[in-house]
Write an enzyme that holds these catalytic residues in place. Structure first.
Site, mmCIF file in Angstrom:
data_model
loop_
_atom_site.group_PDB
_atom_site.id
_atom_site.type_symbol
_atom_site.label_atom_id
_atom_site.label_comp_id
_atom_site.label_asym_id
_atom_site.label_seq_id
_atom_site.Cartn_x
_atom_site.Cartn_y
_atom_site.Cartn_z
ATOM 1 C CD GLN A 92 -1.147 -0.299 3.723
ATOM 2 O OE1 GLN A 92 -1.202 0.530 4.623
ATOM 3 N NE2 GLN A 92 -1.881 -1.414 3.727
ATOM 4 C CG HIS A 129 -0.499 5.848 3.671
ATOM 5 N ND1 HIS A 129 -1.686 5.154 3.725
ATOM 6 C CD2 HIS A 129 0.369 5.149 4.440
ATOM 7 C CE1 HIS A 129 -1.547 4.088 4.480
ATOM 8 N NE2 HIS A 129 -0.304 4.056 4.928
ATOM 9 C CD GLU A 169 2.171 4.434 7.876
ATOM 10 O OE1 GLU A 169 1.039 4.523 8.364
ATOM 11 O OE2 GLU A 169 2.467 3.592 7.010
ATOM 12 C CG HIS A 176 4.065 1.134 3.596
ATOM 13 N ND1 HIS A 176 3.664 2.324 3.006
ATOM 14 C CD2 HIS A 176 3.096 0.836 4.501
ATOM 15 C CE1 HIS A 176 2.523 2.713 3.533
ATOM 16 N NE2 HIS A 176 2.151 1.825 4.442
ATOM 17 N NE ARG A 181 -7.425 -2.847 0.079
ATOM 18 C CZ ARG A 181 -8.355 -2.265 0.841
ATOM 19 N NH1 ARG A 181 -8.051 -1.819 2.047
ATOM 20 N NH2 ARG A 181 -9.591 -2.131 0.411
#
Length: 268
Positions: free
Chosen positions: A59, A61, A79, A137, A157
């Site tokens: 996936q 972001h 993150e 990642h 995804r």
């Protein structure tokens, strides 16, 4: 203003029916994540525990700039992960072995070879990774980690091992960085001692070993913060916060630390 944060258990197909102490899963449920509901004072940050028995999807972001450009508001997501426990051979996939263009990434996502094109890190407790927006990642099986992130639910995804869940190839490839993961964004945190983990554009994060030193106290001074005990605990006013919990403190001076704790705060 100090308060224990409410938790939310999130079922996932790759989660576990048995969670490590002090957590417990409802009978028959596969719990993959435990979220600590962000307080209004720090609603740009989200803290999670993640527990895996199977690999998560591959996936990516988007960034704040990308979501603003797309009309989604400020919903970007950077993150970081601190590995708490790992089974033998447990891995995290981050970035690619060599540069990968958009069309090659799409083809690899469609035929499943994207997994082999990524770099997989065999992990142990104390391994720490910062994951910028745009980094492709995946978290492998057998990992327990703490994730601190921008408070966003946007996940694209690219590949999901044949599970019957929606993929987001157009949106994901548009924001993905088809490059190797920068080595300086990984470190191993020693078992003892304090460590500065993140001083980034969105948040700061430190692991304490008892009371913070003067430099750390100055960085966090004068603003609310989140306290996440690991092997230790924290006293906030008359409230004790132990491992498996997360609390809001109105300022660092209001907290007495014992043992290992994480502290997090939005960048100012």
């Amino acid at each position: 203003m100090s308060a224990l944060l409410p938790t939310r258990m999130v079922s996932k197909p790759w989660g576990r029916t048995a969670l490590p102490v002090p957590f417990s899963a409802p009978d028959g449920e596969r719990i993959g994540e435990i979220w600590f509901e962000p307080p209004p004072a720090l609603d740009t940050l989200l803290v999670k525990y993640i527990f895996t028995s199977e690999a998560l999807s591959v996936q990516v972001h988007p960034s704040d700039v990308q979501t603003l450009t797309a009309g989604l508001g400020r919903q970007g997501k950077e993150e970081c992960w601190l590995v708490i426990a790992a089974e033998s051979g447990a891995r995290l996939g981050i970035g690619f072995r060599k540069p990968l263009g958009a069309e090659a990434m799409r083809a690899a996502a469609l035929d499943g070879s994207i997994e082999q094109l990524m770099v997989w890190h065999t992990v142990a407790p104390g391994d720490f990774f910062y994951i910028p927006a745009g980094t492709v990642h995946a978290i492998g099986a057998g990992v327990t980690l703490v994730e601190v992130q921008q408070n966003s639910t946007i996940t694209y995804r690219l590949y999901d091992y044949g599970r019957p869940r929606e993929l987001h190839l157009d949106a994901g490839i548009a924001v993905a960085v088809g490059e190797p993961y920068p080595a300086h964004l990984y470190r191993h945190v020693p078992a003892e001692g304090a460590a500065r983990l993140v001083e980034g554009p969105h948040f700061r994060l430190d692991r304490l070993d008892g009371a913070p030193d003067a430099a750390t106290a100055a960085r966090y001074a004068g603003a609310p913060l989140l306290v996440i005990p690991l092997g230790g605990e924290a006293e906030i006013g008359c409230r004790s916060v132990k491992g498996g919990g997360c609390a809001l403190a109105e300022n660092l001076d209001a907290v007495a630390f014992s043992g290992h704790c994480l502290i997090a705060q939005p960048s100012r």
